[in-house]
Write an enzyme that holds these catalytic residues in place. Structure first.
Site, PDB file in Angstrom:
ATOM      1  CG  ASP A  92      -3.857  -2.740  -1.553  1.00 20.36           C
ATOM      2  OD1 ASP A  92      -4.813  -2.918  -2.318  1.00 20.36           O
ATOM      3  OD2 ASP A  92      -3.940  -2.829  -0.301  1.00 20.36           O
ATOM      4  CG  HIS A  99     -10.020  -4.115  -2.489  1.00 24.39           C
ATOM      5  ND1 HIS A  99      -8.871  -3.414  -2.235  1.00 24.39           N
ATOM      6  CD2 HIS A  99      -9.978  -4.463  -3.792  1.00 24.39           C
ATOM      7  CE1 HIS A  99      -8.159  -3.347  -3.351  1.00 24.39           C
ATOM      8  NE2 HIS A  99      -8.808  -3.967  -4.315  1.00 24.39           N
ATOM      9  N   GLY A 104     -10.753  -2.374   7.011  1.00 26.88           N
ATOM     10  CA  GLY A 104     -10.492  -2.159   8.429  1.00 26.88           C
ATOM     11  C   GLY A 104     -11.063  -3.255   9.320  1.00 26.88           C
ATOM     12  CB  SER A 125      -0.873   0.008   1.259  1.00 22.32           C
ATOM     13  OG  SER A 125      -0.036   0.164   2.396  1.00 22.32           O
ATOM     14  CD  GLU A 144     -12.478  -0.327  -5.451  1.00 19.99           C
ATOM     15  OE1 GLU A 144     -11.266  -0.492  -5.197  1.00 19.99           O
ATOM     16  OE2 GLU A 144     -13.326  -0.160  -4.572  1.00 19.99           O
TER      17      GLU A 144
HETATM   18  O1  G3H Z   1      -6.726  -1.019   1.833  1.00 21.42           O
HETATM   19  C1  G3H Z   1      -5.883  -0.600   2.616  1.00 21.42           C
HETATM   20  C2  G3H Z   1      -4.860  -1.477   3.217  1.00 21.42           C
HETATM   21  O2  G3H Z   1      -5.365  -2.157   4.327  1.00 21.42           O
HETATM   22  C3  G3H Z   1      -3.579  -0.726   3.481  1.00 21.42           C
HETATM   23  O3  G3H Z   1      -3.593   0.084   4.600  1.00 21.42           O
HETATM   24  O4  G3H Z   1      -2.288   2.154   3.966  1.00 21.42           O
HETATM   25  O5  G3H Z   1      -2.545   1.487   6.355  1.00 21.42           O
HETATM   26  O6  G3H Z   1      -1.079   0.182   4.820  1.00 21.42           O
HETATM   27  P1  G3H Z   1      -2.305   1.040   4.957  1.00 21.42           P
HETATM   28  P1  13P Z   2      -9.071  -5.607   5.169  1.00 26.87           P
HETATM   29  O1  13P Z   2      -8.983  -4.299   5.897  1.00 26.87           O
HETATM   30  O2  13P Z   2     -10.436  -6.208   5.302  1.00 26.87           O
HETATM   31  O3  13P Z   2      -8.015  -6.567   5.551  1.00 26.87           O
HETATM   32  O4  13P Z   2      -8.889  -5.288   3.604  1.00 26.87           O
HETATM   33  C1  13P Z   2      -7.614  -5.098   3.054  1.00 26.87           C
HETATM   34  C2  13P Z   2      -7.653  -4.567   1.664  1.00 26.87           C
HETATM   35  O5  13P Z   2      -8.669  -4.510   0.995  1.00 26.87           O
HETATM   36  C3  13P Z   2      -6.386  -4.104   1.092  1.00 26.87           C
HETATM   37  O6  13P Z   2      -6.557  -3.550  -0.168  1.00 26.87           O
HETATM   38 ZN    ZN Z   3      -8.438  -2.526  -0.382  1.00 22.95          ZN
END
Ligand code: G3H
Ligand code: 13P
Ligand code: ZN
Length: 330
Positions: free
Chosen positions: A93, A232, A190, A56, A145
């Site tokens: 991501d 997702h 989340g 991410s 998406e």
């Molecule tokens: O969709 C989001 C992912 O869970 C990534 O989250 O930007 O806190 O690493 P993050």
């Molecule tokens: P979760 O927060 O459900 O694990 O989803 C992660 C996600 O979609 C990352 O792109």
């Molecule tokens: Zn996601």
């Protein structure tokens, strides 16, 4: 320019074709550090599962793109050393712009997501098509998406979800030429995916979320037969980890995820990539909290991150074997 092919990685093309045909989903696990990556690779080698390593924006800010790329290269060598060669994809991501996607492609990523889901439809198409043109010139696959998930992703909070409209998918895919499509059918990012008032409670007081919209998924599949679909926000938020965190000094409230049976059902359809990040965070935090609570004198990070890595591996193996069905398909 670094090609992913030099790193021992693959794009998602063949992986997805096999997954759609075989009725399973490829795990897309987020990683930010060494121990998460070790756990993912150990679990996927042990279960002979292909895997998508997701990075991410938060991960890039935290860990540095050069380190992450070299970790993915190391992961492919590590898998072989563990005794089984599995297909590994390095995936961006929630890419937020053409520039971000280009930077990742130029840095050895084999797959990118361009998330234009918050944009007006025509702007989403134009941005996605631009990314696809650049990516395909480098044999990199692209996920687009349509529809908006509720929850928190990369610091952006969406209060309400907007389901994907099945009547838009054919037009979007043909105009953008994307390789896979992330859709919104009720999953959410989340560990607090739903407000308590959206859920019912079972006899143990556990929140039960509203079911996924399998009717929308079926309609999308009808419109795009055999086309790779992505979910997702698919953490299940295991209640044993929430309990373990709260019993060892944590304070997580109203945490609720997507039931595993529903993800199992989705995996058997055209859903061929399932994104899981929050469950890894919960497993790791639960294990670390327990060690630090039980052994307050411990100060060697290997003594608490090591057990967290083992817990993560166990959880990923369970997902591959019992939820996504990817085990045995490497
Ligand atoms: O969709 C989001 C992912 O869970 C990534 O989250 O930007 O806190 O690493 P993050
Ligand atoms: P979760 O927060 O459900 O694990 O989803 C992660 C996600 O979609 C990352 O792109
Ligand atoms: Zn996601």
């Amino acid at each position: 320019m670094i090609s992913y092919k030099e790193l021992g990685l693959v794009n998602t093309k063949e992986m997805f074709a096999k997954a759609v045909k075989g009725g399973y989903a490829i795990p897309a696990y987020n990683f930010n550090n060494l121990e998460q990556l070790q756990a993912i690779i150990q679990a996927c080698v042990a279960t002979k599962s292909p895997v998508i390593l997701q990075v991410s924006r938060g991960a890039r800010d935290y860990a540095n793109i050069n380190l992450l790329r070299n970790m993915a290269k190391g992961a492919s060598e590590y898998a072989k050393e563990l005794g089984y060669e599995i297909p590994i994809t390095l995936h961006l991501d929630h890419g937020d712009s053409f520039e971000t996607c280009k930077e990742c492609i130029d840095n050895g990523f084999s797959s990118v997501m361009i998330d234009g889901s918050h944009l007006p439809y025509d702007e989403n198409i134009a941005l996605t098509r631009k990314v696809v043109e650049y990516a395909h010139a480098h044999d990199v696959t692209v996920e687009g998406e349509l529809g908006v998930l509720a929850g928190i992703e990369d610091d952006v909070v969406a209060e309400e979800s907007t389901y994907t409209q099945p009547e838009e998918v054919v037009d979007f895919v043909s105009k953008t030429n994307v390789d896979s499509l992330a859709i919104s059918i009720g999953t959410s990012h989340g560990a607090n995916k739903f407000k308590p008032e959206q859920c019912t409670r079972n006899e143990d007081g556990i929140l039960i979320p509203p079911p996924l919209r399998f009717d929308i998924l079926a309609e999308i599949e009808k419109q795009l037969p055999g086309f790779p679909i992505v979910l997702h926000g698919s953490s299940s938020v295991p209640q044993e980890y929430v309990k373990m965190i709260n019993e060892n000094g944590g304070a997580l409230k109203d945490s609720v995820g997507i039931p595993e049976e529903q993800l199992r059902q989705a995996s058997k359809s055209a859903v061929c990539k399932i994104n899981i990040d929050s469950d890894g965070r919960l497993a790791m935090t639960a294990a670390i909290r327990k060690v630090l609570h039980d052994k307050p004198g411990e100060f060697d990070p290997r003594k608490y991150i090591g057990p967290a890595r083992d817990e993560l591996k166990k959880m990923y193996m369970h997902k591959n074997e019992n939820v996504l069905g990817s085990a045995g398909n490497a």
